[in-house]
Design an enzyme around this catalytic site. Structure first.
Site, PDB file in Angstrom:
ATOM      1  N   TYR A   1      37.775 -22.892  12.247  1.00 48.28           N
ATOM      2  CA  TYR A   1      37.364 -23.683  11.093  1.00 48.28           C
ATOM      3  C   TYR A   1      35.857 -23.665  10.955  1.00 48.28           C
ATOM      4  O   TYR A   1      35.141 -23.180  11.836  1.00 48.28           O
ATOM      5  CB  TYR A   1      37.846 -25.141  11.222  1.00 48.28           C
ATOM      6  CG  TYR A   1      37.077 -26.013  12.183  1.00 48.28           C
ATOM      7  CD1 TYR A   1      37.216 -25.859  13.558  1.00 48.28           C
ATOM      8  CD2 TYR A   1      36.207 -26.997  11.713  1.00 48.28           C
ATOM      9  CE1 TYR A   1      36.510 -26.684  14.436  1.00 48.28           C
ATOM     10  CE2 TYR A   1      35.501 -27.822  12.592  1.00 48.28           C
ATOM     11  CZ  TYR A   1      35.659 -27.655  13.952  1.00 48.28           C
ATOM     12  OH  TYR A   1      34.968 -28.456  14.825  1.00 48.28           O
TER      13      TYR A   1
ATOM     14  N   LYS B   1      34.545 -21.506  17.042  1.00 50.54           N
ATOM     15  CA  LYS B   1      34.844 -22.796  16.403  1.00 50.54           C
ATOM     16  C   LYS B   1      36.338 -22.868  16.117  1.00 50.54           C
ATOM     17  O   LYS B   1      36.784 -22.691  14.978  1.00 50.54           O
ATOM     18  CB  LYS B   1      33.991 -22.966  15.140  1.00 50.54           C
ATOM     19  CG  LYS B   1      33.800 -24.427  14.733  1.00 50.54           C
ATOM     20  CD  LYS B   1      32.625 -24.565  13.782  1.00 50.54           C
ATOM     21  CE  LYS B   1      32.544 -25.907  13.112  1.00 50.54           C
ATOM     22  NZ  LYS B   1      32.312 -27.039  14.006  1.00 50.54           N
TER      23      LYS B   1
ATOM     24  N   GLU C   1      26.721 -29.725  25.380  1.00 46.31           N
ATOM     25  CA  GLU C   1      26.510 -30.154  23.994  1.00 46.31           C
ATOM     26  C   GLU C   1      27.237 -31.483  23.835  1.00 46.31           C
ATOM     27  O   GLU C   1      27.500 -32.159  24.831  1.00 46.31           O
ATOM     28  CB  GLU C   1      27.000 -29.092  23.008  1.00 46.31           C
ATOM     29  CG  GLU C   1      28.464 -28.728  23.195  1.00 46.31           C
ATOM     30  CD  GLU C   1      28.964 -27.711  22.194  1.00 46.31           C
ATOM     31  OE1 GLU C   1      28.374 -27.535  21.122  1.00 46.31           O
ATOM     32  OE2 GLU C   1      30.008 -27.085  22.491  1.00 46.31           O
TER      33      GLU C   1
ATOM     34  N   LEU D   1      28.756 -24.387  21.113  1.00 45.62           N
ATOM     35  CA  LEU D   1      28.905 -23.801  19.788  1.00 45.62           C
ATOM     36  C   LEU D   1      27.506 -23.482  19.254  1.00 45.62           C
ATOM     37  O   LEU D   1      26.612 -24.336  19.323  1.00 45.62           O
ATOM     38  CB  LEU D   1      29.579 -24.803  18.841  1.00 45.62           C
ATOM     39  CG  LEU D   1      29.810 -24.233  17.442  1.00 45.62           C
ATOM     40  CD1 LEU D   1      31.029 -23.328  17.425  1.00 45.62           C
ATOM     41  CD2 LEU D   1      29.961 -25.331  16.410  1.00 45.62           C
TER      42      LEU D   1
HETATM   43  N1  PLP Z   1      28.925 -28.400  18.714  1.00 41.31           N
HETATM   44  C1  PLP Z   1      30.180 -28.771  18.423  1.00 41.31           C
HETATM   45  C2  PLP Z   1      31.175 -28.848  19.541  1.00 41.31           C
HETATM   46  C3  PLP Z   1      30.553 -29.068  17.100  1.00 41.31           C
HETATM   47  O1  PLP Z   1      31.825 -29.419  16.825  1.00 41.31           O
HETATM   48  C4  PLP Z   1      29.577 -29.003  16.084  1.00 41.31           C
HETATM   49  C5  PLP Z   1      29.911 -29.298  14.691  1.00 41.31           C
HETATM   50  O2  PLP Z   1      31.017 -29.540  14.317  1.00 41.31           O
HETATM   51  C6  PLP Z   1      28.271 -28.647  16.428  1.00 41.31           C
HETATM   52  C7  PLP Z   1      27.979 -28.342  17.754  1.00 41.31           C
HETATM   53  C8  PLP Z   1      27.186 -28.569  15.395  1.00 41.31           C
HETATM   54  O3  PLP Z   1      27.374 -27.464  14.557  1.00 41.31           O
HETATM   55  P1  PLP Z   1      26.738 -27.393  13.108  1.00 41.31           P
HETATM   56  O4  PLP Z   1      25.287 -27.691  13.265  1.00 41.31           O
HETATM   57  O5  PLP Z   1      26.996 -25.992  12.693  1.00 41.31           O
HETATM   58  O6  PLP Z   1      27.430 -28.403  12.259  1.00 41.31           O
END
Ligand code: PLP
Length: 281
Positions: free
Chosen positions: A33, A145, A177, A201
């Site tokens: 997603y 993701k 994270e 991620l």
């Molecule tokens: N890390 C995780 C586990 C996430 O689920 C998300 C966002 O959903 C992020 C980091 C941050 O990603 P982004 O800045 O692309 O929204």
């Protein structure tokens, strides 16, 4: 419309869209997603999010059944139909529909494309937020993701029950994270953030924060840091498409950061400006 859902070309209010029980999302969470916020009907960093979902899909062998431009048009059309200047755009692609079986041979037809758009209240970028730490029990595909989010939702719920805003994951002493955002710290004017390996991620917000740091002259170290280093940091903040840059002032009930607001504010303000420019505000 107040909100809109989409499943393989069918659209309607989210609450009324139904999906086949045999979609592999239901049995295996077999899909990927992406999500971003749209301000003024402009999805933020749209190109990056589109590229990421194609990358995530490729990494688990799903061939997205539409070209990137068609996906962009389809999603923009959904965003345009919702009467709100501040929305969340979420979309996922699952391996498709087929009788339950681990192997992919029962899948009939193409992968499924799902999406929804709903109003969202953007987080206050000037607020201060509280976190807990949680052992990171996720598997080793955190760089993809995928829609398998059980450890993330459990950790997020633990944070909510503790009256906090986010759960910061660590594997042993190493901070990875958060349950749904990336986490960063500032020490001696330097931004530290975990490297993009299989444990985090590669956040789109993180990517733009690093570009901002380069522009405004904040040195960056993409290097693992420990829980104790974070607890003793000058500033700590987490970032995501909906959390933007959220400053952390308490972790596990103890005060953290608060010693270099000036550096944090340079990053936060530049991010706010970039977002407003991109969304024509
Ligand atoms: N890390 C995780 C586990 C996430 O689920 C998300 C966002 O959903 C992020 C980091 C941050 O990603 P982004 O800045 O692309 O929204």
């Amino acid at each position: 419309m107040q909100n809109i859902g989409y499943y393989n070309g069918k659209t309607g209010p989210i609450e009324e869209i139904t999906v086949p029980m045999n979609d592999r999302a239901c049995y295996f969470g077999d899909g990927v997603y992406d999500a971003t916020c749209a301000l003024n009907h402009v999805p933020m960093h749209f190109e990056d999010h589109l590229n990421r979902i194609y990358r995530s899909a490729k990494m688990i062998g799903i061939e997205i059944p539409m070209e990137k431009e068609e996906m962009r048009r389809t999603l923009q059309n959904l965003v345009d139909q919702v009467e709100s200047d501040s929305t969340m755009l979420y979309w996922q692609v699952t391996r498709g529909v087929g009788m339950r079986g681990h192997d992919f041979s029962s899948v009939q037809g193409a992968p499924s494309v799902w999406a929804f758009v709903k109003p969202v209240q953007m987080r206050d970028p000037y607020g201060s937020y509280r976190c807990i730490t949680v052992e990171d029990k996720r598997y080793y595909f955190c760089n993809i993701k995928t829609i398998n989010l059980l450890p993330a939702v459990l950790a997020n719920e633990e944070a909510r029950l503790a009256g906090c805003d986010e759960a910061i994951f660590h594997r042993g002493d190493r901070v990875t994270e958060c349950s749904h955002s990336n986490v960063h710290m500032i020490r001696n004017g330097v931004l530290y953030t975990a490297p993009c390996d299989e444990l985090i991620l590669p956040g789109i917000t993180r990517k733009h924060i690093l570009a901002i740091c380069e522009r405004v002259g904040v040195p960056v170290l993409e290097k693992p840091f420990t829980v104790s280093e974070m607890m003793d940091a000058d500033e700590v903040f987490f970032s995501s498409s909906s959390a933007l840059t959220s400053r952390v002032t308490e972790i596990d009930g103890k005060p953290v950061g608060g010693r270099d607001e000036a550096t944090f504010a340079r990053i936060r303000d530049a991010y706010q400006e970039e977002m407003k420019r991109e969304c024509g505000l």
